[in-house]
Design a protein around this motif. Structure first.
Motif, PDB file in Angstrom:
ATOM      1  N   LEU A 125      -5.100 -16.197   2.048  1.00 34.89           N
ATOM      2  CA  LEU A 125      -5.766 -14.847   2.825  1.00 34.89           C
ATOM      3  C   LEU A 125      -4.690 -14.345   3.911  1.00 34.89           C
ATOM      4  O   LEU A 125      -4.784 -13.389   4.346  1.00 34.89           O
TER       5      LEU A 125
ATOM      6  N   HIS B 287      -1.956 -12.960   4.618  1.00 34.25           N
ATOM      7  CA  HIS B 287      -1.050 -12.056   4.146  1.00 34.25           C
ATOM      8  C   HIS B 287      -1.555 -10.507   4.182  1.00 34.25           C
ATOM      9  O   HIS B 287      -2.733 -10.195   3.573  1.00 34.25           O
ATOM     10  N   PRO B 288      -0.941  -9.778   4.918  1.00 36.68           N
ATOM     11  CA  PRO B 288      -1.508  -8.205   5.030  1.00 36.68           C
ATOM     12  C   PRO B 288      -2.022  -7.798   3.720  1.00 36.68           C
ATOM     13  O   PRO B 288      -2.859  -6.725   3.685  1.00 36.68           O
TER      14      PRO B 288
ATOM     15  N   ARG C 235      -2.627  -8.863   0.857  1.00 38.79           N
ATOM     16  CA  ARG C 235      -3.611  -9.572   0.200  1.00 38.79           C
ATOM     17  C   ARG C 235      -4.978  -9.193   0.659  1.00 38.79           C
ATOM     18  O   ARG C 235      -5.899  -8.996   0.111  1.00 38.79           O
ATOM     19  N   LEU C 236      -4.830  -9.147   2.111  1.00 38.33           N
ATOM     20  CA  LEU C 236      -6.098  -8.629   2.847  1.00 38.33           C
ATOM     21  C   LEU C 236      -6.467  -7.292   2.604  1.00 38.33           C
ATOM     22  O   LEU C 236      -7.581  -7.021   2.250  1.00 38.33           O
ATOM     23  N   GLN C 237      -5.422  -6.351   2.270  1.00 44.75           N
ATOM     24  CA  GLN C 237      -5.735  -4.733   1.817  1.00 44.75           C
ATOM     25  C   GLN C 237      -6.338  -4.731   0.669  1.00 44.75           C
ATOM     26  O   GLN C 237      -7.235  -4.036   0.282  1.00 44.75           O
TER      27      GLN C 237
ATOM     28  N   LEU D 208      -8.274  -7.206  -0.848  1.00 41.75           N
ATOM     29  CA  LEU D 208      -9.681  -7.748  -1.087  1.00 41.75           C
ATOM     30  C   LEU D 208     -10.520  -6.606  -0.183  1.00 41.75           C
ATOM     31  O   LEU D 208     -11.649  -6.459  -0.589  1.00 41.75           O
ATOM     32  N   HIS D 209      -9.922  -5.951   0.847  1.00 38.75           N
ATOM     33  CA  HIS D 209     -10.490  -4.881   1.395  1.00 38.75           C
ATOM     34  C   HIS D 209     -10.808  -3.709   0.345  1.00 38.75           C
ATOM     35  O   HIS D 209     -11.918  -3.252   0.791  1.00 38.75           O
TER      36      HIS D 209
ATOM     37  N   ARG E 211     -13.693  -4.863  -2.146  1.00 38.13           N
ATOM     38  CA  ARG E 211     -14.932  -5.629  -1.489  1.00 38.13           C
ATOM     39  C   ARG E 211     -16.272  -4.959  -1.830  1.00 38.13           C
ATOM     40  O   ARG E 211     -17.257  -5.695  -1.934  1.00 38.13           O
TER      41      ARG E 211
ATOM     42  N   THR F 298      -4.807   1.307  -2.317  1.00 37.43           N
ATOM     43  CA  THR F 298      -3.761   0.485  -1.237  1.00 37.43           C
ATOM     44  C   THR F 298      -2.398   1.051  -1.001  1.00 37.43           C
ATOM     45  O   THR F 298      -1.664   0.858   0.073  1.00 37.43           O
TER      46      THR F 298
ATOM     47  N   LEU G 193     -15.376 -16.611  -0.722  1.00 32.92           N
ATOM     48  CA  LEU G 193     -15.194 -16.109   0.279  1.00 32.92           C
ATOM     49  C   LEU G 193     -16.354 -16.790   1.466  1.00 32.92           C
ATOM     50  O   LEU G 193     -16.194 -16.977   2.648  1.00 32.92           O
TER      51      LEU G 193
END
Length: 139
Positions: free
Chosen positions: A29, A31-32, A34-36, A38-39, A42, A55, A93
């Protein structure tokens, strides 16, 4: 749920297996990009092209990051013809939420409730003292 989460006060040798698995999950999680990703996924499943559009992450970077997320089981993939669709694995999550709640000393329900802390749980002012203060602990 990792074994260590059930008995937070007992540190048995086999509990460290849970720590290893949780740290790997948190590393995935952390890492920017990977967060982007997932966002972006979502709210529902998206094709690789749609993720790239939303992205701005180009190939091959997107494939590399999706591979890490798949390995950590943070996203699920489904093939339809030539396209691959991705979506968030909500159960996985939720496991992260449990692990973080345990680490914070709270309960699982507290982290997911969205309630604001009561005034009695607000941090108290540290007492004035003669000794140097290097850290302040709030409970």
């Amino acid at each position: 749920m990792p074994r260590w989460a059930a008995e937070a006060d007992v540190m048995e040798p086999e509990a460290f297996v849970g720590f290893d698995a949780t740290s790997e999950l948190l590393r995935a999680l952390a890492h920017p990009l990977r967060l982007q990703i997932l966002h972006a996924v979502r709210s529902g499943q998206l094709s690789v092209g749609e993720i790239e559009e939303r992205t701005g992450i180009g190939q091959p970077g997107l494939s590399q990051q999706l591979s890490i997320l798949r390995k950590a089981e943070l996203v699920r993939s489904e093939r339809s013809g030539k396209q691959v669709f991705y979506r968030v694995d909500r159960d996985r999550l939720a496991e992260i939420g449990v692990a973080l709640a345990v680490l914070s000393g709270g309960t699982v329900g507290e982290s997911a409730s969205g309630d604001t802390p009561s005034p009695s749980s607000a941090p108290a002012e540290a007492p004035a003292g003669g000794a140097a203060r290097f850290a302040r602990v709030f409970r």
